[in-house]
Design an enzyme around this catalytic site. Structure first.
Site, mmCIF file in Angstrom:
data_model
loop_
_atom_site.group_PDB
_atom_site.id
_atom_site.type_symbol
_atom_site.label_atom_id
_atom_site.label_comp_id
_atom_site.label_asym_id
_atom_site.label_seq_id
_atom_site.Cartn_x
_atom_site.Cartn_y
_atom_site.Cartn_z
ATOM 1 N N HIS A 57 -13.319 20.819 30.540
ATOM 2 C CA HIS A 57 -14.165 20.652 31.574
ATOM 3 C C HIS A 57 -14.662 19.386 30.913
ATOM 4 C CE1 HIS A 57 -17.274 22.669 33.895
ATOM 5 N NE2 HIS A 57 -18.376 21.596 33.290
ATOM 6 N N GLU A 58 -15.147 19.386 30.002
ATOM 7 C CA GLU A 58 -16.180 18.162 29.876
ATOM 8 C C GLU A 58 -15.252 16.552 30.090
ATOM 9 O OE1 GLU A 58 -18.854 18.282 29.861
ATOM 10 O OE2 GLU A 58 -19.429 20.795 29.117
ATOM 11 N N HIS A 61 -15.156 15.922 33.506
ATOM 12 C CA HIS A 61 -16.385 14.756 33.722
ATOM 13 C C HIS A 61 -16.297 13.451 33.756
ATOM 14 C CE1 HIS A 61 -18.288 17.843 35.128
ATOM 15 N NE2 HIS A 61 -18.537 18.192 34.478
#
Length: 267
Positions: A57-58, A61
């Site tokens: 997820h990170e 980003h």
């Protein structure tokens, strides 16, 4: 030297590889029934897989920000998938894991610091915010693939239940992340399209709004509505409420078994 540094900034960290190895080994133990305690194996498998999804997820980003113009994410270690490099390891990893253990909820983690002034254009700003929860959507699709592909023949019940609970975490995280609330990715998607005045007035609300969302989830009616929506999506993907319940039941192996999800002999 610059090329070596750039390559090092993108090299997958040993910390992430270690977590992925735990996921693989415990996943094998759940599948084969090799573990003495199926519940403990499910706990370790789901928790490590959840942490892997938080890292992805990170990473999403950061990778999207890199292509959008923020070339500083590499030097910060965000492209190595190392959770220890995040701005707030407590918020990004520890707290989401605690929420899974205590409440079976996919709490949005997250704290990679993106230098927004380097990002070019409103669409890129929105994509940077959307990239994280879209990773949870993709992870949920992978977890539920055996269900919606009707490919469960030969899949042990314990592993099926573990996948169902892991999918619940991903779906709940995606829904929460996409809420248009300051402090969450959903707000980050629409923020570039708001007026400067609206952004300035809403910015101080971010930490309080996030707390407010989780406070609302403690209200039984709101909680029932939220998890009803999650269950509805999972049912659409072929995952039954019983399967997610059994996955959660096995995950909390330290509780007294109620007999409903006994898998002895079913595999």
């Amino acid at each position: 030297m610059g090329h070596q540094g750039s390559r090092g900034e993108r090299q997958i960290s040993s910390v992430f590889l270690g977590i992925a190895a735990v996921m693989a080994v415990t996943g094998w133990a759940v599948w084969t029934g090799y573990a003495a305690s199926p519940g403990l194996a499910v706990f370790l498998f789901v928790t490590s897989a959840w942490v892997v999804s938080l890292c992805l997820h990170e990473y999403a980003h950061a990778r999207t920000a890199l292509h959008g113009g923020d070339i500083t994410v590499g030097a910060k270690g965000y492209l190595t998938l190392n959770p220890l490099k995040y701005t707030h390891a407590m918020l990004s990893i520890v707290l989401p894991v605690v929420f899974v253990i205590l409440g079976g909820l996919g709490l949005p983690g997250g704290a990679v610091y993106i230098e927004r002034d380097r990002i070019r254009g409103r669409w890129n700003h929105s994509l940077v915010s959307a990239a994280g929860p879209l990773t949870n959507v993709l992870f949920a699709a992978v977890c539920t693939a055996p269900f919606w592909l009707d490919a469960l023949d030969g899949v042990p019940f314990t592993f099926r239940f573990a996948l169902a609970f892991l999918a619940l975490l991903q779906v709940s995280a995606a829904i929460l992340n996409f809420l248009p609330v300051p402090g969450l990715d959903g707000y980050g998607v629409i923020e570039p399209w708001l007026s400067h005045r609206a952004r300035r007035e809403l910015a101080p609300l971010a930490p309080f709004a996030l707390i407010g969302v989780f406070a609302l989830l403690w209200i039984p009616e709101v909680n029932a509505f939220f998890f009803g929506a999650v269950d509805g999506i999972l049912r659409g993907l072929g995952v039954s409420e019983l399967e997610t319940y059994c996955g959660h039941d096995l995950y909390r192996f330290w509780q007294d078994p109620n007999g409903l999800c006994t898998v002895d002999g079913a595999q």
